[in-house]
Write a protein that holds these residues in place. Structure first.
Motif, PDB file in Angstrom:
ATOM      1  N   TYR A 359       0.820  -1.087  -0.145  1.00  0.00           N
ATOM      2  CA  TYR A 359      -0.179  -0.243   0.056  1.00  0.00           C
ATOM      3  C   TYR A 359       0.973   1.313   0.031  1.00  0.00           C
ATOM      4  CZ  TYR A 359      -3.520   3.287   1.384  1.00  0.00           C
ATOM      5  OH  TYR A 359      -4.657   4.445   1.374  1.00  0.00           O
ATOM      6  N   GLU A 372      -6.707   5.379  -2.896  1.00  0.00           N
ATOM      7  CA  GLU A 372      -8.072   5.342  -2.426  1.00  0.00           C
ATOM      8  C   GLU A 372      -9.383   5.368  -3.111  1.00  0.00           C
ATOM      9  OE1 GLU A 372      -8.865   4.649   1.035  1.00  0.00           O
ATOM     10  OE2 GLU A 372      -6.841   4.140   0.738  1.00  0.00           O
ATOM     11  N   ARG A 374      -9.398   4.235  -6.407  1.00  0.00           N
ATOM     12  CA  ARG A 374      -9.456   2.952  -7.121  1.00  0.00           C
ATOM     13  C   ARG A 374     -10.218   1.781  -6.022  1.00  0.00           C
ATOM     14  NH1 ARG A 374      -5.647   1.362 -11.342  1.00  0.00           N
ATOM     15  NH2 ARG A 374      -4.848   3.167 -12.333  1.00  0.00           N
ATOM     16  N   GLN A 375      -9.521   2.130  -4.784  1.00  0.00           N
ATOM     17  CA  GLN A 375     -10.381   1.069  -4.003  1.00  0.00           C
ATOM     18  C   GLN A 375     -11.702   1.218  -3.521  1.00  0.00           C
ATOM     19  OE1 GLN A 375      -7.400   0.413  -0.451  1.00  0.00           O
ATOM     20  NE2 GLN A 375      -6.626  -1.189  -1.563  1.00  0.00           N
ATOM     21  N   LEU A 393      -8.835  -6.572  -3.478  1.00  0.00           N
ATOM     22  CA  LEU A 393      -8.194  -5.180  -3.206  1.00  0.00           C
ATOM     23  C   LEU A 393      -6.653  -5.385  -3.247  1.00  0.00           C
ATOM     24  CD1 LEU A 393     -10.240  -4.021   0.066  1.00  0.00           C
ATOM     25  CD2 LEU A 393     -10.463  -3.078  -2.339  1.00  0.00           C
ATOM     26  N   GLU A 396      -5.723  -5.240  -7.022  1.00  0.00           N
ATOM     27  CA  GLU A 396      -5.726  -3.900  -7.677  1.00  0.00           C
ATOM     28  C   GLU A 396      -4.414  -3.086  -7.217  1.00  0.00           C
ATOM     29  OE1 GLU A 396      -7.356  -0.426  -9.622  1.00  0.00           O
ATOM     30  OE2 GLU A 396      -7.969  -2.664  -9.565  1.00  0.00           O
ATOM     31  N   PRO A 479      -6.525  -5.351   4.249  1.00  0.00           N
ATOM     32  CA  PRO A 479      -7.135  -4.738   3.248  1.00  0.00           C
ATOM     33  C   PRO A 479      -8.661  -4.091   3.538  1.00  0.00           C
ATOM     34  CG  PRO A 479      -5.966  -6.487   2.161  1.00  0.00           C
ATOM     35  CD  PRO A 479      -6.081  -6.578   3.690  1.00  0.00           C
ATOM     36  N   LYS A 483     -13.235  -0.814   4.900  1.00  0.00           N
ATOM     37  CA  LYS A 483     -13.762  -0.972   3.337  1.00  0.00           C
ATOM     38  C   LYS A 483     -14.985  -2.121   3.412  1.00  0.00           C
ATOM     39  CE  LYS A 483      -9.959   1.115   1.155  1.00  0.00           C
ATOM     40  NZ  LYS A 483      -9.258   1.488   2.340  1.00  0.00           N
TER      41      LYS A 483
END
Length: 539
Positions: A359, A372, A374-375, A393, A396, A479, A483
């Motif tokens: 990250y 952030e 994209r996630q 995640l 990605e 991850p 989220k």
């Protein structure tokens, strides 16, 4: 009027509860607490105190149930904890239609409708048993708790009784994680002091044929580490032009599956070694291109180890796997080159990193806002479960930073269960000795104390951790944190209390032969539990 006190009444109640097929994630899991709520709201006590029985929604539409019976001017409160979800019924085969019909299934099994193992035939010839999904795990425990709630309504206990029954224990413990905030709110609103959590999970056999009856002063811990392998794609006709992710994941499996380095022993209690719960490549369609990515997740149980210790062991295994991948590739390339000089193998080094390092690397390259963005976009489009979405995640970020390939990324996915224990708590030790004495003297039952409940339980989220585990070490490599999933570390720390498992006796949880022994579970346990609660308030 009491309804859940005699053996016959408890058997009838259990059959009623089991018939609601509250499989985790099903519509019946939503209906189940509503049914129990309807039973409780008919009680004269709750008709006078309607606000003290309540359904509390989870974010996904499921509900947990609380029912508080208060003693005037008392703060001390004992929580009776249970879960009402059950695992699926596919394993019942041709008897699946009877899996949740206790009377019919028990009769079918007793009358020879299915060939039972000889040990079970012997048991049911010499004892009283009920078969069915959830009879043991754990609707019998809830039935006994409802019996205690009735006794509390009659003023039997010198303190408050709070029944807490939650969904989702069999998968992610989302119910218990949501219950933490509810417990905090009730504590603040009613001025409660949580003195003890009495978990009604059943007794688990230690080995085939074990006839021991146990109570537990804690619960085993679990982490679910994942390894994302990202290789280099190539055509199958040029296998040395890339690195197959399936090769990478196979060496991880050799380093981790049943790895004895993770076995932990504490006072004669031993954890099983890790086993894989997921092992697959992430190629979505067939082609002659080699898989570029793969993922594996491992069940790792622990007793007193810290997250950091486990993390270090996982890193060692990951680094060893990386070295063996490189060596395998070079050995095979050399052997193939001896037969043909028509290709040139690629040169590479397999990198190993933690999710938090990945990250940070992505943030340095693209900026935090882009990472952030994209996630968060993936979060809005999410259709996957927690394990698959955690993998997505990670994938990605790796795809954004493909120059890192080949690489193995260590991350964690829910669920996480801290190992907790009240074994050294003087209050619990006094309580254990009293229960053992009462069981022997009045109920002709031997109860052996075991420190760690082996089946995983929601006690993990309110008991005292066995080690100063830095949960942040886990969260920073998870991850999914914030989220779609949140591990409420602050609430867990603030609600710590002594825990004790005192539950019914049964066999074969999660199997088609799941069954409950009636004589102890409904004939002795309710009165023994009453004595335990009374002593818990006096001590």
């Amino acid at each position: 009027m009491k309804q859940w006190q005699t053996v016959e009444e408890l058997v009838a109640l259990l059959a009623e509860l089991v018939e609601i097929e509250s499989i985790t994630g099903s519509a019946e899991e939503i209906r189940f607490p509503e049914h129990v709520y309807s039973l409780l709201e008919q009680k004269p006590y709750f008709q006078q105190h309607l606000d003290d029985v309540a359904l509390h929604p989870l974010q996904d539409g499921r509900q947990l149930l609380t029912a508080l019976v208060k003693k005037a001017d008392k703060k001390d409160t004992i929580i009776l904890l249970s879960h009402f979800d059950v695992v699926g019924t596919e394993d019942f085969g041709t008897f699946q239609h009877l899996a949740c019909k206790v009377s019919d299934l028990t009769a079918a099994y007793r009358n020879g409708g299915v060939e039972l193992p000889q040990a079970i035939k012997t048991e049911i010839q010499h004892g009283e048993w009920l078969f069915g999904r959830g009879t043991m795990d754990m609707k019998a425990g809830l039935a006994v708790h409802l019996s205690m709630l009735e006794r509390a309504m009659d003023g039997v206990f010198d303190g408050n009784i709070l029944l807490l029954s939650v969904p989702d224990e069999e998968v992610n413990s989302a119910g218990m994680l949501s219950a933490l905030e509810v417990l905090q709110q009730l504590q603040d609103k009613e001025g409660l002091h949580y003195k003890l959590c009495l978990n009604g999970e059943p007794v688990f056999s230690k080995y085939p044929g074990d006839t021991g009856n146990y109570m537990y002063t804690g619960s085993i811990g679990k982490v679910l580490p994942g390894f994302f392998c990202y290789g280099k794609e190539t055509h199958v006709g040029e296998p040395f032009g890339g690195l197959n992710a399936n090769l990478m994941i196979s060496y991880l499996s050799q380093e981790l599956e049943l790895q004895e380095a993770f076995i932990e022993e504490v006072d004669g209690e031993v954890t099983p070694p890790p086993v894989s719960l997921m092992l697959r490549d992430l190629k979505e369609a067939y082609s002659v291109q080699t898989p570029v990515s793969a993922v594996a997740m491992y069940n790792v149980l622990f007793l007193e180890q810290s997250i950091q210790t486990i993390n270090n062991k996982l890193k060692v295994a990951m680094n060893q796997a990386a070295s063996r991948i490189e060596a395998h590739y070079q050995e095979k390339a050399k052997a193939s080159a001896a037969k043909s000089h028509a290709f040139q193998p690629i040169g590479f080094q397999v990198k190993t990193i933690l999710y938090e390092e990945l990250y940070d690397y992505a943030v340095k390259r693209f900026g935090r806002a882009e990472v952030e963005r994209r996630q968060n976009w993936l979060v809005t489009k999410r259709k996957e479960g927690d394990r698959d979405f955690s993998t997505k995640l990670v994938k990605e970020l790796v795809s954004m930073c493909h120059e890192l390939a080949p690489v193995i990324v260590l991350f964690y996915s829910p669920p996480f269960y801290p190992a907790v224990s009240s074994k050294k708590d003087p209050y619990v030790q006094k309580l254990v000795k009293e229960i053992q004495t009462e069981a022997k003297r009045h109920f002709a039952a031997d109860l052996t104390e075991v420190q760690f409940f082996p089946g995983l339980s929601d006690s993990s989220f309110i008991g005292k951790p066995t080690s100063p585990t830095a949960i942040q070490d886990l969260i920073s490599n998870m991850p999914l944190q914030k989220k779609g999933f949140t591990l409420p570390a602050d609430l867990m720390e603030g609600l710590q209390m002594p825990v004790l498992h005192l539950g019914p006796y049964g066999k074969d949880a999660h199997q088609w032969t799941e069954r409950l022994e009636i004589t102890y579970s409904f004939g002795k346990l309710p009165d023994l539990m009453e004595q335990a609660i009374q002593y818990a308030f006096r001590t």
